[in-house]
Design a protein around this motif. Structure first.
Motif: not given
Length: 331
Positions: A1-19
């Motif tokens: 569950x922690x791994x899934x959460x970390x993955x989602x956080x990475x996706x969100x942070x990456x999207x914010x960086x690109x935007x």
């Protein structure tokens, strides 16, 4: 569950960086140029307003749209061929589109006939499909990454040679514009151009995004995709058509631009740590916009008032990434 959460956080942070990257670079492209100013100057200076609204805004918007389309095209072609260095420029697709557009421009401009944006896109699409057909024939006969790339490079050289031959027969007044366009350039964009490219790219993007689920299965192999109920033949047809439409739109307005379609998908995969289409499709678009906005800013300002070809700048940053991918794959 922690791994899934970390993955989602990475996706969100990456999207914010690109935007954030798109927003910052878009603003810099508007503010920086031969005439420098701040946004506060626009309100009280009519000349500044015209420079921003009629010249810089259309260009920056076009770079954002076409840069994203270029990276997305590269991602589709890499998925289609299961080849990490497939791209519209390397496979000769951009060169084929450029050749047909040059033929149309020289023939019609020589007769003082106006060429609409949609007509240019249609001409580029025909050229892109011709080159894509050649590459598909080669890929069926030779299941080898190196030979596929070599074949694409050869068709690119042939199309470029024909284009240069055609340009020599153009009128003196048109040669400069044709030459600048054939080297790749975002200059001379208008709001009319932006409307057409935004319409074409937006519709194509939506269709590609709707194909994210079958694309995800296709990435795991054709046999797996068939077992999951995916019509692989129809999916491949869609990939060919959609990548050709995007390539045609890019070439029709900005000419052939090198290495963006290959390099950006790999950078985005590294950033997100995934190759899932549902994330990669919007991320590649944003990544391509960031990459091209940055390169176009350098092309305009590095040796101002002389403007560099956009392909010159993208090659400087994109070629090392392609070399790194090839060396890593070889190891």
């Amino acid at each position: 569950m922690d791994r899934i959460q970390k993955r989602k956080q990475r996706y969100i942070v990456s999207c914010v960086v690109l935007v954030a990257g798109v927003a910052v670079l878009f603003a810099l492209n508007i503010c920086i140029g031969s005439v420098k100013f701040h946004f506060s100057d626009i309100a009280c200076n009519q000349t500044m307003r015209r420079i921003v609204w009629d010249i810089r805004m259309p260009r920056a918007t076009a770079v954002l749209i076409l840069g994203g389309a270029l990276a997305l095209t590269g991602y589709l072609l890499q998925t289609f061929f299961h080849n990490p260095i497939a791209g519209p420029f390397v496979l000769g697709i951009s060169s084929g589109a450029k050749m047909v557009v040059a033929l149309v421009m020289v023939f019609l401009l020589g007769k003082a006939i106006h060429v609409s944006s949609m007509a240019m896109i249609l001409a580029a699409f025909i050229g892109a499909m011709m080159s894509m057909g050649f590459v598909l024939l080669v890929s069926r006969r030779i299941n080898n990454m190196s030979m596929l790339v070599i074949s694409g490079v050869m068709i690119g050289y042939i199309c470029s040679a024909v284009t240069e031959l055609v340009v020599t027969f153009a009128d003196d007044a048109d040669i400069v514009n044709l030459h600048n366009w054939s080297q790749g350039s975002f200059s001379g964009m208008t709001w009319e151009n932006v409307k057409v490219m935004a319409f074409v790219v937006a519709i194509t993007f939506v269709v590609i995004f709707l194909l994210s689920k079958p694309l995800s299965a296709y990435q795991l192999g054709e046999t797996y995709a068939k077992n999951m109920g995916v019509n692989v033949r129809l999916l491949r047809v869609w990939l060919v058509l959609l990548s050709s439409i995007l390539s045609a739109c890019i070439v029709a307005f900005a000419g052939p631009i090198s290495f963006v379609g290959i390099a950006v998908p790999h950078l985005v995969k590294k950033l997100f740590g995934t190759a899932e289409p549902i994330w990669m499709i919007p991320a590649c678009f944003l990544g391509g916009s960031v990459f091209c906005l940055f390169c176009d800013l350098l092309a305009r300002t590095l040796l101002a008032p002389t403007e560099l070809s956009i392909s010159t700048v993208t090659a400087v940053f994109g070629a090392p990434i392609v070399l790194a991918v090839m060396i890593k794959r070889r190891k």
